[in-house]
Scaffold this active site. Sequence first.
Site, PDB file in Angstrom:
ATOM      1  N   ILE A  27       0.852  -1.180   0.000  1.00 20.70           N
ATOM      2  CA  ILE A  27       0.000   0.000   0.000  1.00 20.70           C
ATOM      3  C   ILE A  27       0.898   1.244   0.000  1.00 20.70           C
ATOM      4  O   ILE A  27       1.752   1.400   0.879  1.00 20.70           O
ATOM      5  CB  ILE A  27      -0.935   0.023   1.219  1.00 20.70           C
ATOM      6  CG1 ILE A  27      -1.694  -1.311   1.324  1.00 20.70           C
ATOM      7  CG2 ILE A  27      -1.886   1.200   1.125  1.00 20.70           C
ATOM      8  CD1 ILE A  27      -2.498  -1.692   0.097  1.00 20.70           C
ATOM      9  N   LYS A  28       0.708   2.093  -0.987  1.00 24.09           N
ATOM     10  CA  LYS A  28       1.525   3.306  -1.094  1.00 24.09           C
ATOM     11  C   LYS A  28       0.907   4.426  -0.260  1.00 24.09           C
ATOM     12  O   LYS A  28      -0.279   4.762  -0.417  1.00 24.09           O
ATOM     13  CB  LYS A  28       1.643   3.762  -2.549  1.00 24.09           C
ATOM     14  CG  LYS A  28       2.497   2.867  -3.396  1.00 24.09           C
ATOM     15  CD  LYS A  28       2.594   3.350  -4.831  1.00 24.09           C
ATOM     16  CE  LYS A  28       3.623   4.446  -4.983  1.00 24.09           C
ATOM     17  NZ  LYS A  28       3.854   4.766  -6.427  1.00 24.09           N
ATOM     18  N   ILE A  29       1.724   4.981   0.613  1.00 24.01           N
ATOM     19  CA  ILE A  29       1.310   6.087   1.481  1.00 24.01           C
ATOM     20  C   ILE A  29       2.312   7.215   1.300  1.00 24.01           C
ATOM     21  O   ILE A  29       3.524   6.986   1.382  1.00 24.01           O
ATOM     22  CB  ILE A  29       1.271   5.643   2.952  1.00 24.01           C
ATOM     23  CG1 ILE A  29       0.241   4.528   3.148  1.00 24.01           C
ATOM     24  CG2 ILE A  29       0.947   6.830   3.866  1.00 24.01           C
ATOM     25  CD1 ILE A  29       0.204   3.955   4.563  1.00 24.01           C
TER      26      ILE A  29
END
Length: 361
Positions: free
Chosen positions: A138-140
């Site tokens: 998951i890209k944050i």
Amino acid sequence: MTTIDDLYQLGTSTWLDDLSRDRIKSGNLAELLETKSIVGVTTNPAIFASAMSKGTAYDAQIAELKDAGVAVDEAVFAMSIDDVRDACDILAPVYERTGGKDGRVSIEVDPRHAADHAATIEQARDLWAKVDRPNVMIKIPATDESIPAISDALAEGISVNVTLIFSVDRYKQVIHAFKDGIKRAAEAGKDVSTIHSVASFFVSRMDSEVDKRLEAIGSEEALALRGKAGIANARLAYALFLQELGEDSGLPAGANPQRPLWASTGVKNPEYPKSLYVSELAGPNTVNTMPEATIDAALAEGNLHGDTLTGTQDEAQQVFKQLKAVGIDMADVVRVLEQEGVDKFVDAWNDLLESMAANLK
């Protein structure tokens, strides 16, 4: 053996910075794994905006979502999640073969949440659950407000790709968030060996902004520094990685260090070698995510010359001293790049929502 294989031997994993349903359904993605030694995939809002605005690959699903009366943002994420899940399945053998280190596919939280911690962590959990594959990341974004969400996600066992990092100072915060999250995960009894993370350091955008300022200064000394800031910045980040996440990292037993990932590695100045940010950022425990054109350039040019990261800190610091001496305010460069980075993804996302809204009417 190809240049990409040689790069892997040096310690740099090559991930494709692109994804579309056409790539998946045509077999192109699987072919790239076999023929170009790709071992991962990254996506972002701009990539999905491009993919969903071309061709007919999404037409059938759009019709189904329209009949179901799904809201436009939910529809976009539904299609994105399906693509990422399918890509995860294609890359599953790589994931198994590398013990989870590679074979990863990244999907980003809504960029409009970059200044909202609660919304960011909520969506990170939602994407993790809906993709439902162990090799998703998951890209944050590494914004002030979202950095706590990085820790929270990792603490819950979610693998995280931290994106939009432009400075070593920001990277220090990201490493701290990573260590905090992994420590909390271990304390909660989670198997930390299954949690992986990368920190995405943007390279060519740094050169684009600094080069523009150097050209405005116009002196011989300033012009001689063009094309050096991005690589020097990444090398300083790598030195920090070795310092903080090397053998004396203090991570819980079994934890995986958060690898530096070089992003924005397609050159934007046609005068530079197309594989500049590949050959000059090769070294142990790193990832380079490249558009296919950069992968092809690396394969064609084949100009690797060993580990170009280890032991480069002094040279990189000298570049930064020279930039300061000619009048470059790096703090301001970073401020501009961080804001532009978020804005560009928000603009791409809004454009996609607007076009998708028309399709769902």
